[in-house]
Design a protein around this motif. Structure first.
Motif, PDB file in Angstrom:
ATOM      1  N   UNK A   1       0.825  -1.201   0.000  1.00  0.00           N
ATOM      2  CA  UNK A   1       0.000   0.000   0.000  1.00  0.00           C
ATOM      3  C   UNK A   1       0.863   1.255   0.000  1.00  0.00           C
ATOM      4  N   UNK A   2       1.980   1.201   0.653  1.00  0.00           N
ATOM      5  CA  UNK A   2       2.834   2.386   0.786  1.00  0.00           C
ATOM      6  C   UNK A   2       3.746   2.582  -0.423  1.00  0.00           C
ATOM      7  N   UNK A   3       4.183   1.501  -1.073  1.00  0.00           N
ATOM      8  CA  UNK A   3       5.254   1.642  -2.064  1.00  0.00           C
ATOM      9  C   UNK A   3       4.891   1.184  -3.487  1.00  0.00           C
ATOM     10  N   UNK A   4       3.915   0.326  -3.645  1.00  0.00           N
ATOM     11  CA  UNK A   4       3.674  -0.216  -4.989  1.00  0.00           C
ATOM     12  C   UNK A   4       3.113   0.846  -5.926  1.00  0.00           C
ATOM     13  N   UNK A   5       3.574   0.824  -7.168  1.00  0.00           N
ATOM     14  CA  UNK A   5       3.113   1.757  -8.197  1.00  0.00           C
ATOM     15  C   UNK A   5       2.250   1.054  -9.255  1.00  0.00           C
ATOM     16  N   UNK A   6       1.728  -0.094  -8.909  1.00  0.00           N
ATOM     17  CA  UNK A   6       0.866  -0.833  -9.844  1.00  0.00           C
ATOM     18  C   UNK A   6      -0.586  -0.505  -9.541  1.00  0.00           C
ATOM     19  N   UNK A   7      -1.262   0.111 -10.509  1.00  0.00           N
ATOM     20  CA  UNK A   7      -2.676   0.448 -10.328  1.00  0.00           C
ATOM     21  C   UNK A   7      -3.594  -0.730 -10.628  1.00  0.00           C
ATOM     22  N   UNK A   8      -3.037  -1.852 -11.081  1.00  0.00           N
ATOM     23  CA  UNK A   8      -3.860  -3.010 -11.428  1.00  0.00           C
ATOM     24  C   UNK A   8      -4.120  -3.940 -10.278  1.00  0.00           C
ATOM     25  N   UNK A   9      -3.655  -3.611  -9.075  1.00  0.00           N
ATOM     26  CA  UNK A   9      -3.909  -4.436  -7.897  1.00  0.00           C
ATOM     27  C   UNK A   9      -4.490  -3.560  -6.810  1.00  0.00           C
ATOM     28  N   UNK A  10      -5.046  -4.201  -5.805  1.00  0.00           N
ATOM     29  CA  UNK A  10      -5.616  -3.404  -4.714  1.00  0.00           C
ATOM     30  C   UNK A  10      -4.514  -2.971  -3.753  1.00  0.00           C
ATOM     31  N   UNK A  11      -4.931  -2.315  -2.716  1.00  0.00           N
ATOM     32  CA  UNK A  11      -3.949  -1.733  -1.798  1.00  0.00           C
ATOM     33  C   UNK A  11      -3.069  -2.770  -1.136  1.00  0.00           C
ATOM     34  N   UNK A  12      -3.535  -4.018  -1.070  1.00  0.00           N
ATOM     35  CA  UNK A  12      -2.737  -5.061  -0.426  1.00  0.00           C
ATOM     36  C   UNK A  12      -1.703  -5.643  -1.370  1.00  0.00           C
ATOM     37  N   UNK A  13      -1.765  -5.237  -2.661  1.00  0.00           N
ATOM     38  CA  UNK A  13      -0.867  -5.821  -3.640  1.00  0.00           C
ATOM     39  C   UNK A  13      -1.385  -7.124  -4.202  1.00  0.00           C
ATOM     40  N   UNK A  14      -2.603  -7.507  -3.839  1.00  0.00           N
ATOM     41  CA  UNK A  14      -3.175  -8.789  -4.248  1.00  0.00           C
ATOM     42  C   UNK A  14      -3.817  -8.652  -5.626  1.00  0.00           C
ATOM     43  N   UNK A  15      -3.333  -9.399  -6.597  1.00  0.00           N
ATOM     44  CA  UNK A  15      -3.895  -9.332  -7.944  1.00  0.00           C
ATOM     45  C   UNK A  15      -5.337  -9.808  -7.916  1.00  0.00           C
TER      46      UNK A  15
END
Length: 299
Positions: free
Chosen positions: A186-200
């Protein structure tokens, strides 16, 4: 009553009933359904328009008064267009005549093909579909899949990759120290294709992943986190959540598709064979001189 009189009356009845039915049908067909600007659209006109529609669409029109009115409007428009064509004499144009002939030929050819198809002896398409499934099983392998969570740091040029690798390496240390992957994503990922948890949101086919990422995931257990991994868009830390091995798609899931393929191929090959019989035979002789003279006369 005289038996002969009864016989005569019965004979008259047999003749009159069909005639009465035909007259009633003619009267029904002549019933005006729409009139405007001196032009009348009859039930017979609407019947013809309805017959030109695919069967499923006919039922939809009949079930909806609004669609019936819409179809009547289209028939009215077409009748007025035909009146304009007649007034201008456009139908007498040789080019228009040729196109009308081609359109008529197509309609009649389609009717003949449907007649052939209706009388075609059909094999057991389900059995043929199963045979095709058995012989083409490599086509029906569902690839291995992963469900992933990841932290992406984008790199728009090679000059940015070292910095992003260093940042993710630092996050890897923090994960090893017990920090939560979802919080870091949530703090560092720059992928808009996943939710805040980084879970695809979906399962990903292994063959859709970059080769280096697929190899790294294969070496992880569920729940494991990779080191920094390069891709076309940047650098990733990836957590493998779940894995599905490659499996053979059951026949039942593709049966309808395969039956349709077999049926389409069977009918196409049959029609091709029949149509070949309508082509000029081996004894046909093309009159080259006459063909050459015809070409020279063309504008």
């Amino acid at each position: 009553m005289n038996p002969f009189t009864l016989l005569f009356l019965y004979s008259l009845l047999l003749v009159w009933l069909p005639l009465a039915g035909a007259v009633a049908q003619d009267q029904d067909a002549a019933r005006v359904l729409l009139s405007s600007q001196g032009l009348e659209i009859t039930a017979g006109d609407l019947d013809q328009a309805l017959l030109a529609l695919p069967p499923g669409q006919r039922q939809a029109v009949l079930a909806d008064p609004a669609q019936i009115r819409s179809l009547l409007g289209q028939v009215y428009r077409d009748q007025r267009l035909l009146a304009s064509v007649a007034a201008l004499g456009l139908e007498q144009s040789p080019e228009v005549q040729a196109r009308l002939r081609q359109a008529r030929l197509k309609v009649l050819s389609d009717a003949l093909r449907r007649h052939w198809e209706a009388g075609l002896a059909t094999p057991d398409f389900a059995a043929l579909a199963r045979e095709g499934y058995q012989s083409r099983q490599a086509e029906f392998i569902r690839p291995a899949q992963y469900r992933l969570a990841h932290i992406l740091r984008r790199a728009d040029c090679e000059c940015e990759r070292a910095e992003q690798r260093a940042l993710l390496a630092g996050l890897q240390v923090r994960l090893a120290a017990g920090e939560d992957f979802a919080d870091l994503a949530k703090a560092y990922s720059q992928d808009t294709g996943v939710d805040a948890s980084g879970d695809a949101a979906q399962w990903v086919d292994a063959n859709q992943l970059d080769k280096s990422i697929a190899e790294a995931l294969a070496a992880l257990a569920d729940g494991g986190v990779s080191g920094p991994l390069e891709s076309r868009v940047g650098v990733h830390l990836i957590r493998r959540l779940e894995y599905r091995p490659a499996t053979l798609v059951p026949f039942e899931e593709v049966q309808a598709q395969l039956e349709n393929e077999v049926r389409t191929s069977y009918v196409r090959n049959y029609l091709k064979e029949v149509m070949t019989g309508y082509l000029p035979g081996e004894e046909a002789r093309y009159e080259e001189e006459a063909i050459r003279a015809w070409r020279e006369q063309q504008p």
